[in-house]
Structure formats: structure tokens, C-alpha cells
Enzyme design. Structure first.
Site, mmCIF file in Angstrom:
data_model
loop_
_atom_site.group_PDB
_atom_site.id
_atom_site.type_symbol
_atom_site.label_atom_id
_atom_site.label_comp_id
_atom_site.label_asym_id
_atom_site.label_seq_id
_atom_site.Cartn_x
_atom_site.Cartn_y
_atom_site.Cartn_z
ATOM 1 N N ASP A 35 0.670 -1.152 0.091
ATOM 2 C CA ASP A 35 -0.083 -0.074 0.029
ATOM 3 C C ASP A 35 0.769 1.345 -0.002
ATOM 4 O O ASP A 35 2.152 1.387 0.479
ATOM 5 C CB ASP A 35 -0.928 -0.038 1.149
ATOM 6 C CG ASP A 35 -2.252 -0.740 1.030
ATOM 7 O OD1 ASP A 35 -2.567 -1.010 -0.119
ATOM 8 O OD2 ASP A 35 -2.926 -0.600 1.964
ATOM 9 N N LYS A 57 -4.088 3.118 -2.990
ATOM 10 C CA LYS A 57 -5.547 3.321 -3.391
ATOM 11 C C LYS A 57 -5.763 4.848 -2.901
ATOM 12 O O LYS A 57 -5.073 5.436 -2.145
ATOM 13 C CB LYS A 57 -6.582 2.862 -2.495
ATOM 14 C CG LYS A 57 -6.696 1.275 -3.078
ATOM 15 C CD LYS A 57 -7.627 0.567 -2.439
ATOM 16 C CE LYS A 57 -7.073 0.449 -1.030
ATOM 17 N NZ LYS A 57 -8.074 -0.166 0.123
ATOM 18 N N MET A 167 -6.896 9.531 10.028
ATOM 19 C CA MET A 167 -7.549 9.926 8.864
ATOM 20 C C MET A 167 -8.458 11.398 9.108
ATOM 21 O O MET A 167 -9.550 11.332 8.377
ATOM 22 C CB MET A 167 -8.817 8.904 8.079
ATOM 23 C CG MET A 167 -7.937 7.826 7.791
ATOM 24 S SD MET A 167 -8.685 6.459 7.082
ATOM 25 C CE MET A 167 -9.031 5.321 8.836
HETATM 26 N N1 SAH Z 1 -3.470 0.324 9.377
HETATM 27 C C1 SAH Z 1 -2.975 1.399 9.622
HETATM 28 C C2 SAH Z 1 -3.886 2.876 9.519
HETATM 29 C C3 SAH Z 1 -4.600 3.016 8.142
HETATM 30 S S1 SAH Z 1 -5.430 4.336 7.892
HETATM 31 C C4 SAH Z 1 -2.097 1.562 11.147
HETATM 32 O O1 SAH Z 1 -2.728 0.703 11.900
HETATM 33 O O2 SAH Z 1 -1.360 2.518 11.408
HETATM 34 C C5 SAH Z 1 -4.498 5.454 7.347
HETATM 35 C C6 SAH Z 1 -4.418 6.488 8.675
HETATM 36 O O3 SAH Z 1 -3.205 6.055 9.611
HETATM 37 C C7 SAH Z 1 -3.760 7.930 8.208
HETATM 38 O O4 SAH Z 1 -4.836 8.705 7.803
HETATM 39 C C8 SAH Z 1 -3.079 8.450 9.311
HETATM 40 O O5 SAH Z 1 -4.213 8.772 10.252
HETATM 41 C C9 SAH Z 1 -2.851 7.480 10.092
HETATM 42 N N2 SAH Z 1 -1.264 6.980 9.679
HETATM 43 C C10 SAH Z 1 -0.613 5.906 9.102
HETATM 44 N N3 SAH Z 1 0.668 6.002 9.122
HETATM 45 C C11 SAH Z 1 1.379 7.182 9.921
HETATM 46 C C12 SAH Z 1 2.090 7.829 10.307
HETATM 47 N N4 SAH Z 1 3.354 7.363 10.000
HETATM 48 N N5 SAH Z 1 2.187 8.712 11.058
HETATM 49 C C13 SAH Z 1 0.944 9.306 11.449
HETATM 50 N N6 SAH Z 1 -0.260 8.820 11.184
HETATM 51 C C14 SAH Z 1 -0.196 7.693 10.346
#
Ligand code: SAH
Length: 241
Positions: A35, A57, A167
Site C-alpha cells: 500500500d 488507493k 484519517m
Molecule cells: N493500518 C494503519 C492505519 C491505516 S488508516 C495503522 O495501523 O497505522 C490511515 C491513517 O493512519 C492515516 O490517515 C493516518 O491517520 C494514520 N497513519 C498511518 N501512518 C501514519 C504515520 N506514519 N504517522 C501518522 N499517522 C499515520
């Protein structure tokens, strides 16, 4: 010959946060479907002979989810060991459950290797613990943009404890308005952008200034928003990160 799919959590960015089991999978698989949120650093750990397929996506492209499901199915039916690599943890807003159930319904084995979620790791790297004996006995992780496209769901916002909003940046005004219905305007808040990566940025503010903080600093996704008293601990914990 039947292959299988393993959903692997890549962690939030810093490759050091990938699990040992996740790493073993990257070193032994035939195909990796990854992803947008998976960091370059983690991709570098994939076995050189493996086929790398990008499946990033954009929001609202539900068709591409269907295409990803079928891609995973096809590769597994070719007898391949397929790693489905997702940012953070595959089952935290990662649609991992949709992909896994799709495969299992079609008789293809699918396993999960959990990952370190950004919901906890990004605040941690910013000096913010999600719980504290003094400030918070619990935390809630909630999406700021539900799949129907609307903002945060108030039923998921408790009166006390740490709130972690994923998000939420693109809907920051709606998120702020919703939170203000439940929490005081002076509640401490913080935004962690690209947490755990070398590009990490952290901004502290209060709930009433949350949208301003996003606009003034040009905060972009991926970022987590943290709201609650635990942010007060940052001064004590941040210095040596
Ligand atoms: N499965 C992922 C989340 C996916 S949804 C997890 O467990 O981290 C996507 C959201 O995750 C983004 O919009 C943001 O809010 C958060 N996110 C993912 N990576 C991030 C990062 N390195 N720093 C801050 N927020 C992050």
C-alpha cells in the site's frame, strides 16, 4: 499446488518497528502487494527475487479494492506465497478483514501478522503515551472520515480519556466541531504527521485551535490527531527521542 496470502503489518514507517515474523515473511515470499503507506525502508527488506506490486488507493476508489482482492486470489491460486503488506496494523482501518474473508470464502488460506499501529507508535515517537496512571485510564482510536464520507461519529467519542483520530486531517473542521460537543475547548491536543519517519512533525495546540494548527502548518496525511491530558507529559518524555 495452492499458495497462500499473509497479511503483514509493516508498522508506521520506521523499519525497526517491523516484527520479526513480518520480516521473515518479506524474506521468504514470492509476491508482495503493498500500500501507499508502506515506507521505502520496509520495502528494501523484501527478498530481491520477489515480485513487488503497488496497490495504493485513493480515497473512495472502491473498485480498486475489488481488483486487489482478485489480484491476491490469482497470485495465491498460482501457488505463490503472497504477502499483503499494509501500513501499521492490517486490522486497524486497513481493510485487512475484507481481503482475508474474501480469500477464505474462496478456499485460499489467509493469515495475519499484526503490525505496530501508527495510532500508538506515532504519539509515542512524539513523546505522548496513550495512557498514564495520572492522566488517562484508557484510549479510543476512531476514524475522522467514515466510509460513507461523513466526519467523526459522536457515538464513538467518550467524555474522558485519550482520543486518537486517524484519517482526520482532511475533515479537520468537522472533527473539531464534533469533539467540541463532548470535550472542553481547552483540552490539550497534538498532531503527529508522518510519525516515526525522518519527516515526522509534531504540533501541539488545544482543541479549539485544532483546525488552525492544521492549516497554518500545512499538515497533510498521514497524520494522527491526539486529544487529552496525556499530551502534558510530552515535556518530560520528548527530549531524548
Ligand atoms: N493500518 C494503519 C492505519 C491505516 S488508516 C495503522 O495501523 O497505522 C490511515 C491513517 O493512519 C492515516 O490517515 C493516518 O491517520 C494514520 N497513519 C498511518 N501512518 C501514519 C504515520 N506514519 N504517522 C501518522 N499517522 C499515520
Amino acid at each position: 499446488m495452492k499458495g497462500k496470502v499473509v497479511l503483514v503489518g509493516a508498522g508506521p514507517g520506521d523499519a525497526g518497528l517491523l516484527t520479526l515474523k513480518g520480516m521473515e515473511m518479506l524474506k521468504s515470499c514470492d509476491v508482495v502487494v503493498y500500500d501507499r503507506l508502506v515506507s521505502e525502508e520496509v520495502l528494501k527488506l523484501v527478498r530481491g527475487e520477489a515480485e513487488l506490486i503497488y496497490a495504493g488507493k485513493n480515497l473512495g476508489e472502491s473498485q480498486s479494492q475489488d481488483a486487489i482482492n482478485h489480484l491476491l486470489l490469482r497470485k495465491a491460486l498460482e501457488g505463490k506465497l503472497v504477502v499483503r503488506l499494509k501500513g501499521g496494523d492490517p486490522y486497524v482501518f486497513g481493510r485487512g478483514e475484507e481481503e482475508c474473508s474474501f480469500l477464505i470464502q474462496r478456499g485460499v488460506p489467509c493469515e495475519v501478522v499484526p503490525g505496530v499501529t501508527s495510532a500508538i507508535a506515532a504519539p509515542a515517537y512524539a513523546g505522548i503515551p496513550v495512557t498514564s496512571r495520572w492522566f488517562s485510564s484508557g484510549f479510543t482510536v476512531v476514524t475522522g472520515s467514515k466510509s460513507e464520507g461523513s466526519g467523526i461519529d459522536l457515538d464513538y467519542i467518550p467524555k474522558k480519556g485519550t482520543l486518537i483520530i486517524m484519517m482526520g486531517v482532511s475533515k479537520i473542521e468537522e472533527v473539531k466541531e464534533a469533539l467540541l460537543k463532548v470535550r472542553s475547548p481547552d483540552t490539550p491536543a497534538a498532531i503527529v504527521e508522518r510519525g516515526t519517519t525522518l519527516q515526522q512533525r509534531v504540533f501541539a495546540c488545544t482543541l479549539k485551535d485544532l483546525d488552525q494548527c492544521v492549516f497554518e502548518n500545512g499538515v497533510e496525511a498521514p497524520a494522527v490527531i491526539v486529544v487529552g491530558e496525556v499530551i502534558k507529559l510530552r515535556d518530560k518524555l520528548w527530549k531524548y527521542q
